[in-house]
Design a protein around this motif. Structure first.
Motif, PDB file in Angstrom:
ATOM      1  N   GLN A  47     -27.281  11.736  36.279  1.00  0.00           N
ATOM      2  CA  GLN A  47     -26.150  12.560  35.833  1.00  0.00           C
ATOM      3  C   GLN A  47     -24.829  11.964  36.296  1.00  0.00           C
ATOM      4  O   GLN A  47     -23.834  12.011  35.586  1.00  0.00           O
ATOM      5  N   GLY A  48     -24.823  11.406  37.504  1.00  0.00           N
ATOM      6  CA  GLY A  48     -23.605  10.807  38.041  1.00  0.00           C
ATOM      7  C   GLY A  48     -23.224   9.506  37.375  1.00  0.00           C
ATOM      8  O   GLY A  48     -22.092   9.038  37.521  1.00  0.00           O
ATOM      9  N   LEU A  49     -24.147   8.914  36.621  1.00  0.00           N
ATOM     10  CA  LEU A  49     -23.868   7.647  35.937  1.00  0.00           C
ATOM     11  C   LEU A  49     -23.389   7.824  34.505  1.00  0.00           C
ATOM     12  O   LEU A  49     -22.938   6.854  33.893  1.00  0.00           O
ATOM     13  N   MET A  50     -23.496   9.026  33.984  1.00  0.00           N
ATOM     14  CA  MET A  50     -23.139   9.224  32.579  1.00  0.00           C
ATOM     15  C   MET A  50     -21.693   9.666  32.443  1.00  0.00           C
ATOM     16  O   MET A  50     -21.231  10.452  33.273  1.00  0.00           O
ATOM     17  N   PRO A  51     -20.973   9.180  31.467  1.00  0.00           N
ATOM     18  CA  PRO A  51     -21.446   8.285  30.424  1.00  0.00           C
ATOM     19  C   PRO A  51     -21.185   6.797  30.697  1.00  0.00           C
ATOM     20  O   PRO A  51     -21.800   5.946  30.081  1.00  0.00           O
ATOM     21  N   ASP A  52     -20.259   6.490  31.600  1.00  0.00           N
ATOM     22  CA  ASP A  52     -19.779   5.104  31.708  1.00  0.00           C
ATOM     23  C   ASP A  52     -20.124   4.406  33.009  1.00  0.00           C
ATOM     24  O   ASP A  52     -19.539   3.380  33.328  1.00  0.00           O
ATOM     25  N   GLY A  53     -21.022   4.966  33.793  1.00  0.00           N
ATOM     26  CA  GLY A  53     -21.371   4.351  35.064  1.00  0.00           C
ATOM     27  C   GLY A  53     -20.540   4.919  36.201  1.00  0.00           C
ATOM     28  O   GLY A  53     -19.678   5.779  36.006  1.00  0.00           O
ATOM     29  N   ALA A  54     -20.824   4.436  37.411  1.00  0.00           N
ATOM     30  CA  ALA A  54     -20.124   4.927  38.597  1.00  0.00           C
ATOM     31  C   ALA A  54     -20.251   3.897  39.708  1.00  0.00           C
ATOM     32  O   ALA A  54     -21.108   3.012  39.657  1.00  0.00           O
ATOM     33  N   THR A  55     -19.406   4.039  40.698  1.00  0.00           N
ATOM     34  CA  THR A  55     -19.541   3.201  41.888  1.00  0.00           C
ATOM     35  C   THR A  55     -20.529   3.882  42.836  1.00  0.00           C
ATOM     36  O   THR A  55     -20.793   5.082  42.729  1.00  0.00           O
ATOM     37  N   ALA A  56     -21.040   3.118  43.781  1.00  0.00           N
ATOM     38  CA  ALA A  56     -21.939   3.697  44.787  1.00  0.00           C
ATOM     39  C   ALA A  56     -21.206   4.784  45.576  1.00  0.00           C
ATOM     40  O   ALA A  56     -21.782   5.822  45.898  1.00  0.00           O
ATOM     41  N   LYS A  57     -19.925   4.558  45.858  1.00  0.00           N
ATOM     42  CA  LYS A  57     -19.137   5.547  46.609  1.00  0.00           C
ATOM     43  C   LYS A  57     -19.053   6.869  45.845  1.00  0.00           C
ATOM     44  O   LYS A  57     -19.192   7.943  46.433  1.00  0.00           O
ATOM     45  N   GLY A  94     -15.653  -4.868  43.833  1.00  0.00           N
ATOM     46  CA  GLY A  94     -16.521  -3.712  43.636  1.00  0.00           C
ATOM     47  C   GLY A  94     -17.555  -3.911  42.546  1.00  0.00           C
ATOM     48  O   GLY A  94     -17.497  -4.853  41.757  1.00  0.00           O
ATOM     49  N   LYS A  95     -18.515  -2.999  42.521  1.00  0.00           N
ATOM     50  CA  LYS A  95     -19.575  -3.004  41.510  1.00  0.00           C
ATOM     51  C   LYS A  95     -19.633  -1.636  40.847  1.00  0.00           C
ATOM     52  O   LYS A  95     -19.385  -0.603  41.460  1.00  0.00           O
ATOM     53  N   MET A  96     -19.955  -1.666  39.585  1.00  0.00           N
ATOM     54  CA  MET A  96     -20.239  -0.448  38.828  1.00  0.00           C
ATOM     55  C   MET A  96     -21.736  -0.410  38.583  1.00  0.00           C
ATOM     56  O   MET A  96     -22.345  -1.438  38.292  1.00  0.00           O
ATOM     57  N   VAL A  97     -22.293   0.768  38.694  1.00  0.00           N
ATOM     58  CA  VAL A  97     -23.700   0.963  38.369  1.00  0.00           C
ATOM     59  C   VAL A  97     -23.741   1.625  37.001  1.00  0.00           C
ATOM     60  O   VAL A  97     -23.074   2.638  36.777  1.00  0.00           O
ATOM     61  N   VAL A  98     -24.491   1.033  36.090  1.00  0.00           N
ATOM     62  CA  VAL A  98     -24.586   1.559  34.729  1.00  0.00           C
ATOM     63  C   VAL A  98     -26.053   1.696  34.337  1.00  0.00           C
ATOM     64  O   VAL A  98     -26.925   1.025  34.891  1.00  0.00           O
ATOM     65  N   LEU A  99     -26.294   2.577  33.397  1.00  0.00           N
ATOM     66  CA  LEU A  99     -27.641   2.727  32.860  1.00  0.00           C
ATOM     67  C   LEU A  99     -27.952   1.553  31.936  1.00  0.00           C
ATOM     68  O   LEU A  99     -27.108   1.129  31.154  1.00  0.00           O
ATOM     69  N   THR A 100     -29.170   1.050  32.027  1.00  0.00           N
ATOM     70  CA  THR A 100     -29.644   0.021  31.101  1.00  0.00           C
ATOM     71  C   THR A 100     -30.182   0.720  29.857  1.00  0.00           C
ATOM     72  O   THR A 100     -30.221   1.961  29.788  1.00  0.00           O
ATOM     73  N   GLU A 101     -30.653  -0.032  28.903  1.00  0.00           N
ATOM     74  CA  GLU A 101     -31.260   0.575  27.722  1.00  0.00           C
ATOM     75  C   GLU A 101     -32.470   1.421  28.128  1.00  0.00           C
ATOM     76  O   GLU A 101     -32.679   2.501  27.599  1.00  0.00           O
ATOM     77  N   ARG A 102     -33.256   0.938  29.097  1.00  0.00           N
ATOM     78  CA  ARG A 102     -34.394   1.733  29.590  1.00  0.00           C
ATOM     79  C   ARG A 102     -33.881   3.031  30.232  1.00  0.00           C
ATOM     80  O   ARG A 102     -34.489   4.091  30.060  1.00  0.00           O
ATOM     81  N   GLY A 103     -32.782   2.952  30.956  1.00  0.00           N
ATOM     82  CA  GLY A 103     -32.195   4.150  31.551  1.00  0.00           C
ATOM     83  C   GLY A 103     -31.755   5.155  30.504  1.00  0.00           C
ATOM     84  O   GLY A 103     -32.014   6.355  30.624  1.00  0.00           O
ATOM     85  N   TRP A 104     -31.092   4.669  29.466  1.00  0.00           N
ATOM     86  CA  TRP A 104     -30.666   5.563  28.382  1.00  0.00           C
ATOM     87  C   TRP A 104     -31.869   6.131  27.641  1.00  0.00           C
ATOM     88  O   TRP A 104     -31.855   7.289  27.217  1.00  0.00           O
TER      89      TRP A 104
END
Length: 157
Positions: A47-57, A94-104
């Motif tokens: 939920q925290g990654l949708m829709p565009d990803g998020a940082t670990a922080k 920094g890094k962004m964490v995003v859903l992959t196609e498998r995640g979506w």
């Protein structure tokens, strides 16, 4: 309710048991659909990654758990192919964490399963009751924290 109902009938118990029933069915069906490596706690991270990803922080703040715990979850989900770490678009370090196609794909499958469960429950209690229940719970959630915005609602671990 039946006299043989084996659980406490207070609201907290009923909400907890209904959530547990829904969550158990969800994860059984996700396993059948090829997503058996996902755990219930991962849903809140997704939920925290949708829709565009998020940082670990951002995920640490969203989940209310330690940076190390979030990092371990991300390592696991990355290893399983659900998320990827990408360079942050505006922070060179920094890094962004995003859903992959498998995640979506997992998210879409989860949404479809929830929709089916909700439709079945609506047939049990009536669609008007289900709509009222959803509206009432949403109202409670939106208003329960109104005076104390320093303590946001988080998943129960």
């Amino acid at each position: 309710m039946s006299k043989t109902f084996p659980y406490n009938q207070d609201l907290a118990s009923l909400l907890s048991l209904s959530f547990s029933a829904m969550n158990q069915e969800l994860h059984n069906r996700l396993k059948e659909a090829g997503f058996g490596d996902v755990r219930p706690a991962h849903s809140f991270l997704f939920q925290g990654l949708m829709p565009d990803g998020a940082t670990a922080k951002t995920l640490v703040a969203h989940l209310g758990i330690s940076k190390q715990a979030v990092s371990q979850m991300l390592d696991y989900l990355e290893e399983c192919g659900y998320v990827a770490r990408k360079p942050h678009p505006s922070d060179g370090r920094g890094k962004m964490v995003v859903l992959t196609e498998r995640g979506w794909s997992l998210v879409r499958t989860k949404e479809n399963i929830y929709k089916e469960i909700e439709q079945r429950w609506a047939r049990m209690i009536g669609s008007d009751h289900m709509k009222t229940l959803q509206q009432d719970l949403k109202h409670i959630i939106e208003n329960v924290n109104e005076e104390d915005l320093q303590h946001p609602l988080r998943p129960v671990w």
